[in-house]
Design a protein around this motif. Structure first.
Motif, short mmCIF file in Angstrom:
data_model
loop_
_atom_site.label_atom_id
_atom_site.label_comp_id
_atom_site.label_asym_id
_atom_site.label_seq_id
_atom_site.Cartn_x
_atom_site.Cartn_y
_atom_site.Cartn_z
N ARG A 115 13.35 9.06 13.29
CA ARG A 115 12.41 8.49 12.32
C ARG A 115 12.80 8.87 10.89
NH1 ARG A 115 8.15 10.17 16.17
NH2 ARG A 115 7.41 8.31 17.26
N TYR A 116 13.22 10.10 10.72
CA TYR A 116 13.58 10.58 9.38
C TYR A 116 14.80 9.83 8.85
CZ TYR A 116 15.73 13.61 5.88
OH TYR A 116 16.33 14.09 4.74
N PHE A 117 15.83 9.68 9.67
CA PHE A 117 17.05 9.03 9.20
C PHE A 117 16.88 7.51 9.06
CE2 PHE A 117 19.20 12.87 11.07
CZ PHE A 117 19.69 13.35 9.87
N GLY A 118 16.07 6.90 9.94
CA GLY A 118 15.93 5.44 9.91
C GLY A 118 14.88 4.92 8.97
N LYS A 119 13.85 5.75 8.72
CA LYS A 119 12.73 5.35 7.87
C LYS A 119 12.17 3.97 8.28
CE LYS A 119 13.89 8.42 4.10
NZ LYS A 119 14.91 9.20 4.84
N GLU A 120 11.93 3.08 7.32
CA GLU A 120 11.25 1.82 7.64
C GLU A 120 12.15 0.82 8.36
OE1 GLU A 120 12.91 1.19 3.44
OE2 GLU A 120 12.04 2.85 4.63
N PHE A 121 13.43 1.12 8.50
CA PHE A 121 14.35 0.19 9.14
C PHE A 121 14.39 0.34 10.66
CE2 PHE A 121 15.89 0.42 4.79
CZ PHE A 121 16.09 -0.92 4.49
N VAL A 122 13.70 1.34 11.20
CA VAL A 122 13.83 1.65 12.62
C VAL A 122 12.48 1.63 13.33
CG1 VAL A 122 14.34 3.52 14.24
CG2 VAL A 122 15.96 2.97 12.43
N GLU A 123 12.47 1.01 14.52
CA GLU A 123 11.32 1.06 15.44
C GLU A 123 11.79 1.77 16.71
OE1 GLU A 123 8.33 -1.82 18.07
OE2 GLU A 123 9.88 -2.70 16.79
N ILE A 124 11.03 2.75 17.16
CA ILE A 124 11.40 3.54 18.34
C ILE A 124 10.55 3.13 19.53
CG2 ILE A 124 11.53 5.85 19.34
CD1 ILE A 124 11.88 6.94 16.50
N LYS A 125 11.22 2.93 20.68
CA LYS A 125 10.52 2.65 21.92
C LYS A 125 10.93 3.70 22.96
CE LYS A 125 10.15 -2.38 21.29
NZ LYS A 125 8.66 -2.45 21.28
N LEU A 126 9.95 4.45 23.47
CA LEU A 126 10.21 5.48 24.47
C LEU A 126 10.00 4.87 25.86
CD1 LEU A 126 8.39 8.53 22.82
CD2 LEU A 126 10.82 7.95 22.72
#
Length: 420
Positions: A115-126
């Motif tokens: 989340r820190y490195f991707g900021k608003e460009f990343v969505e995480i799915k677990l």
């Protein structure tokens, strides 16, 4: 077929792209390990990379080679943590949207870093309990949404990107007037060792390439022995960065062609190495990142008098895991033991046990006992820490006299998992 394998020129092409992006991590001579193993040992400190692992190299190079149309629709990937961080950093840096799938068992520290490195460009799915389950879900998602999937290891550009750290190793060795007899690298899916070996086998052909896998996920070793890619039916996820059930078919061929040997290291031994690296050299290595150094113990006779490079491939270690790491190390070293022992339900029983059963240097680390009404004896769960592993024989002999029916919890993995 070998014509689709990565070669030295492919790696050098990736190196030109990456040298202004990634950090050239140091190749450090390690005095402690050199003295311990009577060898000339260098550590390639990829734990000091921007995202604290080598994975940035392959991720950035692979994404940099996409077409404009591919980057406009976005990318997706699956990762246990380090590849995800590399993709996240790259997408934030290049302004590309990414959907990143991670196993639900991924340490929270790695999720937070993505989340820190991707900021608003990343969505995480677990999704899923293992990398392979998460990987399958990510591929389905990529197909449904027409996204480019960034492979974590089984891709020529990813392999070439990972191999750029070998260029740096070569440059630094030449600058020191050295050459490497052996290079040790961890294997998960095989991207790192494929890239490193592709460059090294041409640039330093006398250098032996030694792969290292954890005992709980020896996918490449088993595949090479079977002469085909073989899926593991059960894996230990402790070394999460290399906990891969199915290695890549492309990385498999690279290893067939370029890797000289593969060593298998028990997770408990890895834990001891993590603690040793931290206490002796102030290096914070994650379990998979410590595999290469841990393997030196198995090769200690072969490396005497030799120049050896160990790639410390990652340093994303969650501090909350240190208690488990310490526990696993002590169990592997034979210093910590758990027993279920029947104690007489009378005053003085514990004092008798301490005085007559424990050795002079033994310590009780766990003691769980609930008195049972109308019973002459009751079970106790007891943990004992030895100062010397050879003291166990005397302890067991005395313990058998105290309770002939005691149970060794260490020897029963299910009982250990349930009770400890």
């Amino acid at each position: 077929m070998t014509d689709d394998l990565v070669n030295k020129e492919d790696v050098l092409k990736a190196y030109k792209v990456l040298r202004s992006v990634v950090k050239q991590t140091p190749l450090q001579h390690d005095a402690y390990l050199s003295q311990k193993y009577h060898a000339n040992i260098f550590l390639k400190r990829e734990d000091l990379q921007i995202v604290r692992s080598f994975k940035l190299r392959g991720a950035y190079y692979a994404i940099s080679q996409l077409s404009e149309a591919e980057t406009e629709t976005g990318v997706t990937c699956a990762s246990a943590g380090n590849h995800a961080q590399g993709v996240a950093y790259t997408c934030n840096h290049l302004g590309i949207k990414a959907t990143i799938f991670m196993p639900s068992t991924t340490p929270s520290q790695k999720i937070d870093q993505v989340r820190y490195f991707g900021k608003e460009f990343v969505e995480i799915k677990l999704i899923g309990d293992t990398f392979d389950e998460s990987n399958e879900a990510a591929h389905v998602y990529a197909d449904e949404h027409n996204l480019t999937f960034i492979e974590p290891f089984n891709d020529r550009n990813v392999i070439a990107g990972q191999g750029t750290l070998a260029v740096e190793i070569h440059q630094d060795l030449v600058a020191e007037g050295e050459t490497a007899d052996m290079v040790f690298a961890a294997i998960g899916g095989g991207g790192l060792i494929s890239g490193v070996s592709s460059y090294m086998k041409e640039a330093m052909p006398e250098t032996k390439i030694i792969g290292v896998e954890s005992l709980g996920a020896p996918g490449m070793k088993i595949s090479l022995d079977a002469n085909k890619v073989t899926t593991l039916t059960d894996i230990d996820k402790f070394c999460d960065g290399t906990a891969v059930a199915t290695v890549g078919d492309l990385t498999f061929r690279h290893c067939q062609q370029n890797v000289d040997d593969i060593l298998i290291v028990p997770e408990g031994q890895v834990c001891g190495t993590i603690i040793d690296l931290y206490t002796k050299q102030a290096i914070v290595a994650e379990p998979s990142g410590a595999l290469s150094v841990s393997a030196l113990e198995q090769y200690k006779d072969e490396i005497k008098g030799k120049t050896v490079v160990c790639i410390v491939s990652g340093g994303n270690n969650d501090i909350n895991r240190m208690a488990e790491i310490d526990e696993r190390a002590l169990l592997y070293q034979g210093l910590k033991h758990y027993f279920i022992v029947n104690f007489p339900q009378r005053a003085g029983a514990l004092k008798e046990f301490v005085n007559d059963i424990l050795g002079g240097n033994d310590d009780i680390t766990k003691f769980e006992y609930t008195k049972k009404v109308h019973r002459s004896e009751g079970p106790v769960l007891i943990g004992i820490l030895l100062k010397n592993k050879d003291d166990i024989e005397g302890l067991l002999s005395r313990l058998e006299k105290f309770d002939p029916h005691y149970i060794s919890v260490n020897e029963n993995s299910k009982l250990y998992s349930f009770l400890i």
